[in-house]
Design a protein around this motif. Structure first.
Motif, PDB file in Angstrom:
ATOM      1  N   LEU A 150      11.025  10.421  35.146  1.00  0.00           N
ATOM      2  CA  LEU A 150       9.853  10.863  35.219  1.00  0.00           C
ATOM      3  C   LEU A 150      10.078  12.531  34.752  1.00  0.00           C
ATOM      4  O   LEU A 150       9.309  12.810  34.854  1.00  0.00           O
ATOM      5  CB  LEU A 150       9.953  11.031  36.595  1.00  0.00           C
ATOM      6  CG  LEU A 150      10.000   9.644  37.237  1.00  0.00           C
ATOM      7  CD1 LEU A 150      10.173  10.401  39.009  1.00  0.00           C
ATOM      8  CD2 LEU A 150       8.223   9.898  37.230  1.00  0.00           C
ATOM      9  N   LYS A 151      10.843  13.511  34.651  1.00  0.00           N
ATOM     10  CA  LYS A 151      10.963  14.950  33.891  1.00  0.00           C
ATOM     11  C   LYS A 151      10.825  14.590  32.929  1.00  0.00           C
ATOM     12  O   LYS A 151       9.620  15.687  32.579  1.00  0.00           O
ATOM     13  CB  LYS A 151      12.124  14.678  34.321  1.00  0.00           C
ATOM     14  CG  LYS A 151      12.946  15.446  35.399  1.00  0.00           C
ATOM     15  CD  LYS A 151      14.522  16.045  35.427  1.00  0.00           C
ATOM     16  CE  LYS A 151      14.866  16.621  36.948  1.00  0.00           C
ATOM     17  NZ  LYS A 151      16.899  17.201  36.843  1.00  0.00           N
TER      18      LYS A 151
ATOM     19  N   LYS B 173       7.704  12.453  31.530  1.00  0.00           N
ATOM     20  CA  LYS B 173       6.711  12.290  31.260  1.00  0.00           C
ATOM     21  C   LYS B 173       5.619  13.387  32.124  1.00  0.00           C
ATOM     22  O   LYS B 173       4.190  13.602  31.785  1.00  0.00           O
ATOM     23  CB  LYS B 173       6.218  11.272  32.428  1.00  0.00           C
ATOM     24  CG  LYS B 173       6.781  10.034  31.777  1.00  0.00           C
ATOM     25  CD  LYS B 173       6.048   8.909  33.323  1.00  0.00           C
ATOM     26  CE  LYS B 173       7.059   7.552  32.329  1.00  0.00           C
ATOM     27  NZ  LYS B 173       6.636   5.762  33.777  1.00  0.00           N
ATOM     28  N   LYS B 174       6.551  14.675  33.236  1.00  0.00           N
ATOM     29  CA  LYS B 174       5.790  16.037  33.391  1.00  0.00           C
ATOM     30  C   LYS B 174       5.782  16.291  32.560  1.00  0.00           C
ATOM     31  O   LYS B 174       5.351  17.323  32.420  1.00  0.00           O
ATOM     32  CB  LYS B 174       6.510  16.289  34.942  1.00  0.00           C
ATOM     33  CG  LYS B 174       6.404  15.627  36.369  1.00  0.00           C
ATOM     34  CD  LYS B 174       7.426  15.930  36.812  1.00  0.00           C
ATOM     35  CE  LYS B 174       6.826  15.360  37.995  1.00  0.00           C
ATOM     36  NZ  LYS B 174       7.521  15.992  39.201  1.00  0.00           N
TER      37      LYS B 174
ATOM     38  N   SER C 221       3.281  15.805  29.645  1.00  0.00           N
ATOM     39  CA  SER C 221       1.852  15.277  30.246  1.00  0.00           C
ATOM     40  C   SER C 221       1.196  16.844  31.169  1.00  0.00           C
ATOM     41  O   SER C 221       0.118  17.400  29.792  1.00  0.00           O
ATOM     42  CB  SER C 221       1.610  14.617  31.715  1.00  0.00           C
ATOM     43  OG  SER C 221       2.325  15.187  32.917  1.00  0.00           O
ATOM     44  N   ALA C 222       2.265  17.462  30.798  1.00  0.00           N
ATOM     45  CA  ALA C 222       1.882  19.099  30.889  1.00  0.00           C
ATOM     46  C   ALA C 222       1.690  19.796  29.385  1.00  0.00           C
ATOM     47  O   ALA C 222       0.890  20.802  29.154  1.00  0.00           O
ATOM     48  CB  ALA C 222       2.907  19.992  32.030  1.00  0.00           C
TER      49      ALA C 222
END
Length: 150
Positions: free
Chosen positions: A134-135, A137-138, A141-142
């Motif tokens: 999750l980290k 992917k964030k 995406s950022a």
């Protein structure tokens, strides 16, 4: 009114309606105001039919009584049992501490497995591999959203 008519002291239809309007209780206040404002011309029998309709409407609109149970009386007066209260009987009940939010009980059962890494002893929301992905992917995406505008 019929009795007065048999005695020879008949009352006119408008006076009959006025007498009936004066003896209606407060629940009929809206009906009385509507009748007077619209200057409705009705015979006493038609007027009584209107009253019956208004009565059914009032009964439908009236609130349903709700029975409330006092927590103190249901438990045998709790901590006040056997003690006299100071002041009047209508004294306010003592304040209680605010209720805390309920927390889920239990934990991971023997047969429970993580739906992400398929290992037992934890759930997906606590899975280290899932949280790391999750980290990532964030972060990706950022960084992609920052370069998309250039």
């Amino acid at each position: 009114m019929e009795y007065l008519a048999t005695l020879g002291s008949a009352i006119g239809p408008e006076a009959q309606i006025d007498l009936i309007l004066q003896y209606l209780n407060i629940n009929y206040a809206q009906f009385i105001m509507n009748y007077n404002m619209n200057e409705i011309d009705k015979t006493p029998t038609e007027f009584l039919a209107m009253l019956k309709t208004a009565e059914t409407n009032i009964q439908k609109a009236s609130p349903v009584p709700i029975m409330m149970v006092n927590k103190e009386s249901a438990k045998g007066k709790g901590k006040w049992k056997g003690k006299k209260r100071m002041g009047s009987k209508s004294a306010a009940a003592p304040k209680t501490a605010p209720k805390q939010a309920l927390k889920p009980g239990g934990g991971v059962a023997k047969g429970d497995i993580c739906h992400y890494c398929k290992k037992s002893s934890h759930w997906k929301r606590n899975c280290h591999a899932y949280l790391e992905d999750l980290k990532k992917k964030k972060a990706s995406s950022a960084s992609n959203s920052g370069t998309a505008g250039k």
